[in-house]
Design a protein around this motif. Structure first.
Motif, mmCIF file in Angstrom:
data_model
loop_
_atom_site.group_PDB
_atom_site.id
_atom_site.type_symbol
_atom_site.label_atom_id
_atom_site.label_comp_id
_atom_site.label_asym_id
_atom_site.label_seq_id
_atom_site.Cartn_x
_atom_site.Cartn_y
_atom_site.Cartn_z
ATOM 1 N N SER A 179 -8.489 -0.895 -3.798
ATOM 2 C CA SER A 179 -8.408 0.336 -4.506
ATOM 3 C C SER A 179 -9.566 0.687 -5.278
ATOM 4 C CB SER A 179 -7.003 0.200 -5.293
ATOM 5 O OG SER A 179 -7.517 -0.441 -6.485
ATOM 6 N N LYS A 180 -10.333 -0.277 -6.075
ATOM 7 C CA LYS A 180 -11.326 0.272 -6.644
ATOM 8 C C LYS A 180 -12.619 0.305 -5.923
ATOM 9 C CE LYS A 180 -11.015 -3.522 -9.555
ATOM 10 N NZ LYS A 180 -11.177 -4.457 -10.538
ATOM 11 N N THR A 193 -5.498 -5.962 -2.144
ATOM 12 C CA THR A 193 -5.244 -4.692 -2.581
ATOM 13 C C THR A 193 -5.919 -4.119 -3.966
ATOM 14 O OG1 THR A 193 -3.085 -5.108 -1.185
ATOM 15 C CG2 THR A 193 -3.305 -2.869 -2.754
ATOM 16 N N LEU A 243 -1.348 4.475 -1.585
ATOM 17 C CA LEU A 243 -2.720 4.170 -1.228
ATOM 18 C C LEU A 243 -3.179 4.706 0.045
ATOM 19 C CD1 LEU A 243 -3.377 0.727 -2.371
ATOM 20 C CD2 LEU A 243 -4.214 2.728 -3.278
ATOM 21 N N VAL A 301 0.110 -2.365 -9.682
ATOM 22 C CA VAL A 301 0.096 -3.184 -8.635
ATOM 23 C C VAL A 301 0.858 -4.255 -8.585
ATOM 24 C CG1 VAL A 301 -1.748 -4.748 -7.132
ATOM 25 C CG2 VAL A 301 -2.223 -2.532 -8.247
ATOM 26 N N THR A 309 -7.732 2.646 2.485
ATOM 27 C CA THR A 309 -7.930 1.691 1.364
ATOM 28 C C THR A 309 -7.108 0.554 1.673
ATOM 29 O OG1 THR A 309 -8.091 3.159 -0.546
ATOM 30 C CG2 THR A 309 -7.232 1.302 -1.143
ATOM 31 N N ASP A 343 -12.796 1.535 -2.775
ATOM 32 C CA ASP A 343 -12.661 2.800 -2.095
ATOM 33 C C ASP A 343 -12.421 4.114 -2.863
ATOM 34 O OD1 ASP A 343 -12.944 1.670 0.331
ATOM 35 O OD2 ASP A 343 -11.015 1.847 1.042
ATOM 36 N N THR A 371 -9.838 4.753 -5.050
ATOM 37 C CA THR A 371 -8.699 5.009 -5.134
ATOM 38 C C THR A 371 -7.909 4.289 -6.041
ATOM 39 O OG1 THR A 371 -7.993 3.885 -3.033
ATOM 40 C CG2 THR A 371 -8.444 6.105 -2.917
ATOM 41 N N PRO A 372 -8.441 3.957 -7.159
ATOM 42 C CA PRO A 372 -7.916 2.905 -8.094
ATOM 43 C C PRO A 372 -6.468 3.005 -8.554
ATOM 44 C CG PRO A 372 -9.184 4.531 -9.211
ATOM 45 C CD PRO A 372 -9.311 4.837 -8.032
ATOM 46 N N ARG A 373 -5.795 1.900 -8.635
ATOM 47 C CA ARG A 373 -4.507 2.021 -9.159
ATOM 48 C C ARG A 373 -4.522 0.700 -10.565
ATOM 49 N NH1 ARG A 373 -4.488 5.421 -6.347
ATOM 50 N NH2 ARG A 373 -3.013 5.975 -4.752
ATOM 51 N N SER A 386 -8.320 -3.421 2.237
ATOM 52 C CA SER A 386 -7.531 -4.832 1.663
ATOM 53 C C SER A 386 -7.041 -5.731 2.667
ATOM 54 C CB SER A 386 -6.118 -4.239 0.784
ATOM 55 O OG SER A 386 -5.444 -3.673 1.719
ATOM 56 N N GLY A 426 0.951 -1.119 -0.199
ATOM 57 C CA GLY A 426 -0.050 -0.009 0.062
ATOM 58 C C GLY A 426 0.922 1.388 0.109
#
Length: 299
Positions: free
Chosen positions: A105-106, A101, A67, A117, A71, A108, A110-112, A75, A62
């Motif tokens: 992220s999706k 994780t 993140l 990842v 978030t 919450d 706060t996508p990565r 996870s 994270g």
């Protein structure tokens, strides 16, 4: 203070709209043993230590992905819930934690990108593989991974497949009640309503709210390493974190009474929190096959 206690009877000290019932919350006395323990793959102590070691990995992943703490906490809760239904013998804990994780992220918002990842998790795992300990060290040099290589594509596919497995295992229930906001609200409420003049210890010394907050946040952060989140809701953990802070600093309730009353905290909930927290602390973050005491103090 007696009138303050009476005003809280029948209602929560906090109003965060968290439902009182949660299908994922089961008290320890009624919770079945984890699948890894049932099958004999791990002892209860080894299973708990495995959780703690993997949570350390999730925290570092994270951080590498920048993140938000919430978030990362989401996870971790997904990870704990997944292995309350699945065995560590069946799924790679690291792959599952990466999938959790990515999913968190999706959830919450706060996508990565999946590529980020995969790359960051690969570098962290390389550090683990190159280390003599299962705990990640900063001295190990990170490895690079070609985005067009077969290894990258295989890792990407594995994480995407596991994301679906996690969703199915969690029955697509991705609701999580966190403890941080309830904790902050509770500290502010206590300061303004129930401890006019500040927090005072049994010895008559004043304790700053920031000191208590630091202790409470530390307790909350540490709680993510064990099975506490399988037995208590976020609001309950927030209350227990405040309770731990005032117990550690020996803060008295002004006007008499007990902190359990002030916090509207059931004794059963507090005792379960202490038991789970101490059990986790005594396991420590060590090699899964080793025995030994923890590195953190008990409550």
């Amino acid at each position: 203070m007696a009138s303050a206690h009476a005003s809280m009877n029948g209602s929560s000290i906090l109003d965060d709209n968290v439902p009182l019932s949660d299908p994922w919350i089961t008290r320890k006395s009624r919770r079945p043993p984890p699948p890894s323990v049932v099958t004999g793959h791990l002892t209860s102590r080894q299973e708990l230590r495995t959780r703690r070691n993997t949570v350390t990995f999730i925290l570092q992943l994270g951080e590498a992905l920048c993140l938000p703490r919430q978030t990362v906490s989401t996870s971790i809760i997904f990870f704990h819930r997944f292995f309350s239904r699945q065995s560590f013998a069946t799924h790679s804990r690291y792959d599952v934690s990466v999938a959790c994780t990515f999913l968190a992220s999706k959830v919450d918002e706060t996508p990565r990108k999946v590529a980020s990842v995969v790359l960051q998790s690969h570098m962290l795992l390389e550090r683990i593989n190159n280390s003599t300990s299962s705990v990640i060290t900063s001295e190990a040099a990170p490895a690079t991974l070609d985005l067009k290589s077969e290894e990258f594509l295989e890792l990407k596919d594995r994480i995407l497949i596991l994301e679906r497995v996690v969703l199915q295992t969690l029955s697509f229930d991705l609701t999580v009640s966190h403890a941080y906001k309830p904790f902050c609200d509770l500290m502010s409420l206590l300061k303004s309503k129930y401890t006019s003049g500040g927090f005072v210890t049994k010895g008559g010394e004043n304790v700053g709210q920031q000191v208590l907050a630091q202790i409470g946040v530390g307790v909350m952060n540490d709680s993510y390493g064990g099975r506490v989140w399988l037995g208590l809701r976020g609001e309950e953990i927030a209350k227990c974190a405040v309770m731990a802070a005032v117990v550690v600093k020996e803060v008295e309730v002004k006007g008499g009474g007990s902190w359990l009353e002030v916090l509207d905290l059931e004794r059963e909930v507090w005792e379960e929190f202490v038991e789970e927290f101490n059990e986790m602390a005594e396991c420590g973050v060590e090699e899964e096959g080793e025995e030994g005491g923890g590195k953190e103090g008990n409550l």
